[in-house]
Design an enzyme around this catalytic site. Structure first.
Site, PDB file in Angstrom:
ATOM      1  N   ASP A  18       3.465   0.698  -0.930  1.00  0.00           N
ATOM      2  CA  ASP A  18       4.830   0.894  -1.449  1.00  0.00           C
ATOM      3  C   ASP A  18       5.580   2.016  -0.739  1.00  0.00           C
ATOM      4  OD1 ASP A  18       4.340  -1.097  -3.343  1.00  0.00           O
ATOM      5  OD2 ASP A  18       3.517   0.343  -4.766  1.00  0.00           O
ATOM      6  N   LYS A  21       7.725  -0.246   3.545  1.00  0.00           N
ATOM      7  CA  LYS A  21       7.500  -1.072   4.749  1.00  0.00           C
ATOM      8  C   LYS A  21       8.547  -2.172   4.863  1.00  0.00           C
ATOM      9  CE  LYS A  21       3.379  -1.949   3.157  1.00  0.00           C
ATOM     10  NZ  LYS A  21       3.289  -0.977   2.052  1.00  0.00           N
ATOM     11  N   GLY A  45       4.235  -6.201  -2.561  1.00  0.00           N
ATOM     12  CA  GLY A  45       5.606  -6.400  -3.027  1.00  0.00           C
ATOM     13  C   GLY A  45       6.508  -5.588  -2.131  1.00  0.00           C
ATOM     14  N   HIS A  46       7.280  -6.268  -1.292  1.00  0.00           N
ATOM     15  CA  HIS A  46       8.140  -5.580  -0.342  1.00  0.00           C
ATOM     16  C   HIS A  46       9.590  -5.818  -0.753  1.00  0.00           C
ATOM     17  CE1 HIS A  46       4.682  -6.016   2.800  1.00  0.00           C
ATOM     18  NE2 HIS A  46       4.346  -5.305   1.754  1.00  0.00           N
ATOM     19  N   GLN A 224       0.107  -3.234   1.963  1.00  0.00           N
ATOM     20  CA  GLN A 224      -0.652  -2.120   1.348  1.00  0.00           C
ATOM     21  C   GLN A 224      -0.572  -0.875   2.244  1.00  0.00           C
ATOM     22  OE1 GLN A 224      -2.420  -5.484   1.286  1.00  0.00           O
ATOM     23  NE2 GLN A 224      -1.172  -5.620  -0.531  1.00  0.00           N
TER      24      GLN A 224
HETATM   25  P1  GDP Z   1       6.660  -1.631   0.506  1.00  0.00           P
HETATM   26  O1  GDP Z   1       5.662  -2.308  -0.362  1.00  0.00           O
HETATM   27  O2  GDP Z   1       6.050  -0.640   1.426  1.00  0.00           O
HETATM   28  O3  GDP Z   1       7.559  -2.594   1.233  1.00  0.00           O
HETATM   29  O4  GDP Z   1       7.585  -0.784  -0.468  1.00  0.00           O
HETATM   30  P2  GDP Z   1       8.222  -1.287  -1.870  1.00  0.00           P
HETATM   31  O5  GDP Z   1       9.323  -2.234  -1.564  1.00  0.00           O
HETATM   32  O6  GDP Z   1       7.154  -1.745  -2.804  1.00  0.00           O
HETATM   33  O7  GDP Z   1       8.738   0.077  -2.470  1.00  0.00           O
HETATM   34  C1  GDP Z   1       9.695   0.851  -1.834  1.00  0.00           C
HETATM   35  C2  GDP Z   1      10.925   0.963  -2.741  1.00  0.00           C
HETATM   36  O8  GDP Z   1      11.737   2.021  -2.288  1.00  0.00           O
HETATM   37  C3  GDP Z   1      11.815  -0.259  -2.738  1.00  0.00           C
HETATM   38  O9  GDP Z   1      12.372  -0.420  -4.014  1.00  0.00           O
HETATM   39  C4  GDP Z   1      12.906   0.089  -1.726  1.00  0.00           C
HETATM   40  O10 GDP Z   1      14.140  -0.569  -1.969  1.00  0.00           O
HETATM   41  C5  GDP Z   1      13.038   1.557  -1.956  1.00  0.00           C
HETATM   42  N1  GDP Z   1      13.437   2.347  -0.787  1.00  0.00           N
HETATM   43  C6  GDP Z   1      13.102   2.160   0.518  1.00  0.00           C
HETATM   44  N2  GDP Z   1      13.598   3.159   1.277  1.00  0.00           N
HETATM   45  C7  GDP Z   1      14.253   3.984   0.439  1.00  0.00           C
HETATM   46  C8  GDP Z   1      14.941   5.229   0.624  1.00  0.00           C
HETATM   47  O11 GDP Z   1      15.039   5.780   1.708  1.00  0.00           O
HETATM   48  N3  GDP Z   1      15.469   5.814  -0.487  1.00  0.00           N
HETATM   49  C9  GDP Z   1      15.368   5.260  -1.736  1.00  0.00           C
HETATM   50  N4  GDP Z   1      15.896   5.912  -2.747  1.00  0.00           N
HETATM   51  N5  GDP Z   1      14.706   4.099  -1.932  1.00  0.00           N
HETATM   52  C10 GDP Z   1      14.159   3.479  -0.874  1.00  0.00           C
HETATM   53  P1  IMO Z   2       2.425  -3.186  -0.803  1.00  0.00           P
HETATM   54  O1  IMO Z   2       2.256  -4.136   0.364  1.00  0.00           O
HETATM   55  C1  IMO Z   2       0.624  -0.576  -3.793  1.00  0.00           C
HETATM   56  C2  IMO Z   2      -3.384  -1.629  -5.185  1.00  0.00           C
HETATM   57  C3  IMO Z   2      -3.533  -2.043  -6.638  1.00  0.00           C
HETATM   58  C4  IMO Z   2      -4.921  -1.504  -6.930  1.00  0.00           C
HETATM   59  C5  IMO Z   2      -5.666  -1.791  -5.633  1.00  0.00           C
HETATM   60  C6  IMO Z   2      -6.473  -3.081  -5.642  1.00  0.00           C
HETATM   61  O2  IMO Z   2       3.554  -3.532  -1.692  1.00  0.00           O
HETATM   62  O3  IMO Z   2       2.430  -1.778  -0.340  1.00  0.00           O
HETATM   63  P2  IMO Z   2      -5.753  -5.640  -5.516  1.00  0.00           P
HETATM   64  O4  IMO Z   2      -4.911  -6.475  -6.426  1.00  0.00           O
HETATM   65  O5  IMO Z   2      -5.261  -5.577  -4.114  1.00  0.00           O
HETATM   66  O6  IMO Z   2      -7.206  -6.005  -5.572  1.00  0.00           O
HETATM   67  O7  IMO Z   2      -5.661  -4.138  -6.122  1.00  0.00           O
HETATM   68  O8  IMO Z   2      -4.666  -1.872  -4.613  1.00  0.00           O
HETATM   69  N1  IMO Z   2      -2.396  -2.396  -4.399  1.00  0.00           N
HETATM   70  C7  IMO Z   2      -1.198  -1.923  -4.039  1.00  0.00           C
HETATM   71  N2  IMO Z   2      -0.583  -0.758  -4.350  1.00  0.00           N
HETATM   72  N3  IMO Z   2       1.222  -1.454  -2.962  1.00  0.00           N
HETATM   73  C8  IMO Z   2       0.619  -2.610  -2.633  1.00  0.00           C
HETATM   74  O9  IMO Z   2       1.122  -3.453  -1.700  1.00  0.00           O
HETATM   75  C9  IMO Z   2      -0.632  -2.910  -3.209  1.00  0.00           C
HETATM   76  N4  IMO Z   2      -1.493  -3.951  -3.115  1.00  0.00           N
HETATM   77  C10 IMO Z   2      -2.568  -3.606  -3.827  1.00  0.00           C
HETATM   78  O10 IMO Z   2      -2.550  -1.441  -7.443  1.00  0.00           O
HETATM   79  O11 IMO Z   2      -4.875  -0.114  -7.083  1.00  0.00           O
HETATM   80 MG    MG Z   3       5.255  -2.625  -2.388  1.00  0.00          MG
END
Ligand code: GDP
Ligand code: IMO
Ligand code: MG
Length: 422
Positions: A18, A21, A45-46, A224
């Site tokens: 999270d 990416k 979840g991106h 991840q």
């Molecule tokens: P990922 O799994 O690495 O793709 O990241 P996620 O999408 O799960 O979580 C990142 C969250 O931060 C998302 O809700 C993005 O919209 C948000 N986000 C990304 N860059 C920024 C930033 O520079 N500032 C803020 N406030 N939010 C951001």
């Molecule tokens: P993105 O791509 C954050 C975490 C779960 C748990 C552990 C194992 O959005 O960054 P699993 O279901 O994979 O067997 O769970 O890994 N986890 C993540 N945490 N971002 C993710 O993906 C994750 N994918 C798995 O919360 O701790």
């Molecule tokens: Mg994510």
């Protein structure tokens, strides 16, 4: 060797997932022809924000929002057909711009039931998985009892193999309360998957090789983060795949020499969702404020994310493992308004100060250094316009982690991204 041959750019998470990416893949996809996912499943979840629309992608590469980019789901992914089809329905005209590896492994509903049953049985030792079936699907792959996407070409045969799998494991499945689906229901489901997915199933390794040989620009999208890697993360509180840059080779069928620039994604602070060690977690008001300001709730499960300070020790570990050329530092704006910002610069283990990631991070107490905060970085698009203390925070981080911070993100929006000239 073909003189036009290109190298692929790679994006990996450096923390516990999270990191943001999705935003950077989307940003870079504007200048790439092909985007490839190489690991993980719909545990990822991106989130991508474009103007006033927010997209949550789980399995489809984040390049899908660039209509010109081709998107590839590599063999290293575990693919839930039902979830993939649901995700596909958000987009028009995916033919000829979305491809799935015939060697990717299928994640079927029984994998999720097993995942959830195991977590229940573990009680307070639970990993805190997403419950999507990731561990059982990769477990079957490694134990050589999994089923591959290519088998969707022959649903009747696949149905029989699944039946045999249930028969061989009847006692275990019964103990876990996992039921064999009705044969007719299962077959109908598999026929549905075949109908929806068959046009997209190919040998993606050949596609990637061709794109490389033709000199196309390729972006590899990790899921991840490094601290969730099956080997290099906080085992057993990890996911079941190789999330680090090495996973891009095995997860797509390319070699290390095919990889060009590695961009590691890190938040300006830290979060983790699920259980397991997190030395710089803040249980007080600062942690709560980071969660609130950063909207730190999981994209996949909605769970509140645990929040804390930037961990420079874990980051150095991640920079080295992934061969990071540049870091994209995300969510700098979330630190806006703090009087002081802390960074974990070392750990104390058994009364000794160390500067590396120990065998078990559970035993590590953070050693902090404080930096003066700043008022506002939100929406800033030029490094020179950042407040002086924010700039000096970034420069200090660069020294501590041994990598250049080439990209800084100051809001979820595509355009609020600083790309630093070297
Ligand atoms: P990922 O799994 O690495 O793709 O990241 P996620 O999408 O799960 O979580 C990142 C969250 O931060 C998302 O809700 C993005 O919209 C948000 N986000 C990304 N860059 C920024 C930033 O520079 N500032 C803020 N406030 N939010 C951001
Ligand atoms: P993105 O791509 C954050 C975490 C779960 C748990 C552990 C194992 O959005 O960054 P699993 O279901 O994979 O067997 O769970 O890994 N986890 C993540 N945490 N971002 C993710 O993906 C994750 N994918 C798995 O919360 O701790
Ligand atoms: Mg994510």
């Amino acid at each position: 060797m073909n003189s036009k041959r290109n190298r692929a750019d790679l994006i990996v998470g450096l923390q516990w997932g999270d990191e943001g990416k999705g935003k950077i893949v989307d940003h870079m996809a504007q200048t790439h022809d092909v985007v490839c996912r190489f690991a993980g499943g719909h545990n990822a979840g991106h989130t991508i924000v474009v103007d006033d629309k927010t997209y949550a992608l789980h399995l489809i590469p984040s390049g899908v929002l660039n209509p010109k980019a081709i998107n590839i789901v590599g063999n290293g992914v575990v693919l839930s057909p039902a979830d993939f089809i649901k995700e596909m329905n958000q987009f028009d005209k995916l033919e000829e711009r979305l491809f799935i590896s015939d060697k990717a492994h299928l994640l079927l509903p029984y994998h999720a039931s097993i995942d959830q049953a195991r977590e229940r049985m573990k009680g307070d030792r639970a990993i805190g998985t997403t419950g999507k079936g990731i561990g059982p699907a990769y477990g079957d792959k490694i134990a050589r009892v999994g089923h591959r996407v290519g088998e969707l070409h022959h649903p009747e045969k696949l149905m029989l193999k699944i039946r045999h799998h249930f028969e061989e494991n009847r006692a275990i499945f019964e103990a876990m309360g996992v039921e064999m689906p009705e044969e007719s229901v299962l077959l109908e489901e598999l026929l549905g998957y075949q109908k929806a997915l068959e046009p997209y199933i190919v040998d993606t390794t050949l596609l990637v090789w061709k794109a490389l040989d033709e000199g196309q620009k390729i972006l590899l999208e990790g899921a991840q983060g490094t601290m969730l890697d099956i080997d290099h993360g906080t085992y057993p509180f990890v996911t079941s795949s190789t999330t680090v840059s090495a996973g891009a080779c095995s997860g797509l069928g390319i070699n290390p020499k095919d990889i060009g620039q590695v961009t590691g994604i890190a938040k300006a602070y830290c979060t983790r969702v699920g259980n397991g060690p997190f030395p710089s977690e803040d249980f007080g008001d600062d942690g709560k404020r980071l969660r609130k300001n950063g909207h730190e709730f999981g994209t996949t499960t909605g769970r509140p994310r645990r929040c804390g300070w930037f961990d420079a020790v874990a980051m150095r570990h991640a920079v080295r493992i992934n061969g990071v050329d540049q870091v994209a530092l995300m969510k700098l704006d979330v630190l806006d308004g703090f009087d002081e910002v802390k960074v974990c610069v070392g750990y104390e283990v058994d009364g000794q100060a160390i500067d590396y990631v120990p065998y078990d991070l559970e035993d590590a107490t953070p050693i902090y250094q404080s930096f003066p905060g700043w008022d506002k970085s939100e929406g800033v698009r030029d490094f020179e316009e950042l407040p002086a203390t924010a700039k000096s925070y970034i420069q200090s981080l660069e020294k501590m982690i041994g990598a250049k911070i080439g990209i800084i993100s100051t809001s979820p929006q595509r355009e609020d991204t600083i790309v630093r000239r070297s």
